[in-house]
Design a protein around this motif. Structure first.
Motif, short mmCIF file in Angstrom:
data_model
loop_
_atom_site.label_atom_id
_atom_site.label_comp_id
_atom_site.label_asym_id
_atom_site.label_seq_id
_atom_site.Cartn_x
_atom_site.Cartn_y
_atom_site.Cartn_z
N PRO A 87 -1.77 1.93 14.08
CA PRO A 87 -0.95 2.82 13.25
C PRO A 87 0.27 2.12 12.68
O PRO A 87 0.78 1.16 13.25
CB PRO A 87 -0.55 3.94 14.22
CG PRO A 87 -0.68 3.35 15.58
CD PRO A 87 -1.74 2.29 15.49
N SER A 88 0.69 2.60 11.52
CA SER A 88 1.88 2.04 10.85
C SER A 88 1.77 0.53 10.71
O SER A 88 2.74 -0.20 10.91
CB SER A 88 3.16 2.43 11.60
OG SER A 88 3.26 3.82 11.71
N SER A 89 0.59 0.06 10.37
CA SER A 89 0.33 -1.37 10.34
C SER A 89 0.93 -2.07 9.13
O SER A 89 1.21 -1.46 8.11
CB SER A 89 -1.17 -1.64 10.38
OG SER A 89 -1.78 -1.18 9.19
N PHE A 90 1.08 -3.36 9.28
CA PHE A 90 1.55 -4.24 8.22
C PHE A 90 0.33 -4.96 7.68
O PHE A 90 -0.37 -5.65 8.43
CB PHE A 90 2.56 -5.24 8.78
CG PHE A 90 3.18 -6.12 7.74
CD1 PHE A 90 4.28 -5.68 7.01
CD2 PHE A 90 2.67 -7.38 7.46
CE1 PHE A 90 4.87 -6.48 6.05
CE2 PHE A 90 3.25 -8.19 6.49
CZ PHE A 90 4.35 -7.74 5.78
N GLY A 91 0.06 -4.79 6.40
CA GLY A 91 -1.12 -5.41 5.81
C GLY A 91 -0.77 -6.24 4.59
O GLY A 91 0.39 -6.34 4.19
N PRO A 92 -1.79 -6.85 4.00
CA PRO A 92 -1.56 -7.76 2.88
C PRO A 92 -0.90 -7.10 1.68
O PRO A 92 -0.21 -7.77 0.91
CB PRO A 92 -2.96 -8.27 2.53
CG PRO A 92 -3.90 -7.34 3.18
CD PRO A 92 -3.20 -6.73 4.34
N GLU A 93 -1.08 -5.80 1.53
CA GLU A 93 -0.47 -5.14 0.37
C GLU A 93 1.05 -5.19 0.40
O GLU A 93 1.70 -5.09 -0.64
CB GLU A 93 -0.96 -3.68 0.27
CG GLU A 93 -0.52 -2.77 1.39
CD GLU A 93 -1.40 -2.82 2.63
OE1 GLU A 93 -1.20 -1.97 3.51
OE2 GLU A 93 -2.27 -3.71 2.74
N PHE A 94 1.64 -5.40 1.56
CA PHE A 94 3.10 -5.52 1.65
C PHE A 94 3.58 -6.84 1.05
O PHE A 94 4.72 -6.94 0.60
CB PHE A 94 3.57 -5.41 3.11
CG PHE A 94 3.48 -4.03 3.65
CD1 PHE A 94 4.50 -3.11 3.48
CD2 PHE A 94 2.32 -3.62 4.33
CE1 PHE A 94 4.39 -1.83 3.98
CE2 PHE A 94 2.22 -2.35 4.83
CZ PHE A 94 3.24 -1.44 4.65
N LEU A 95 2.73 -7.84 1.08
CA LEU A 95 3.11 -9.16 0.56
C LEU A 95 2.53 -9.43 -0.82
O LEU A 95 3.15 -10.12 -1.63
CB LEU A 95 2.63 -10.25 1.52
CG LEU A 95 3.21 -10.18 2.94
CD1 LEU A 95 2.57 -11.21 3.82
CD2 LEU A 95 4.70 -10.35 2.89
#
Length: 134
Positions: free
Chosen positions: A120-128
């Motif tokens: 949950p509330s993960s950090f994925g490539p779309e943030f970068l």
């Protein structure tokens, strides 16, 4: 899902797990429908081994695929073993929140969970990379 289970069991049978005695197999289905497998490979320098999910992801990437829609892991025991923390992040790199992860056992126990619920509330490539990542 039966094809993923059979593929993961075949991978699990190739596991190199002499230290933990905990063989794991993984099968990943991509958006193209292709299935990639992996097994855990331990090392006497214990933390240097690789997980089944990581092996399947490496095979997927090597084949030029980048999008996971479904994952199945198989372990022994009575309770399905879900992907470790590191593998959850590795899967998240290529799987959107709606991807389904099936954690299973050789005896037929199944836990189905979405990527969003697994991490949950993960950090994925779309943030970068913005939306180009998908």
């Amino acid at each position: 899902m039966p094809d993923l289970f059979d593929a993961a069991v075949a991978a699990q049978q190739q596991s190199y797990s002499p230290y933990s005695k905990y063989p794991v197999g993984a099968a990943i289905r991509t958006t193209s429908g292709a299935v990639f497998t992996g097994c855990n490979v331990e090392n006497s320098a214990y933390p240097e081994g690789t997980c089944a999910e990581a092996g399947a992801i490496a095979a997927m990437v090597l084949a030029g695929e980048r999008a996971i829609v479904e994952v199945l892991t198989v372990t022994g025991g009575e309770t399905p073993g879900t992907p470790c923390g590191g593998c959850r992040q590795k899967l998240r790199e290529f799987a959107g929140p709606g991807a389904i992860i099936h954690a299973t056992t050789n005896d037929g126990a199944v836990l189905d969970i979405s990527m969003a619920d697994l991490l949950p509330s993960s950090f994925g490539p779309e943030f970068l990379l913005g939306e180009r990542a998908r």
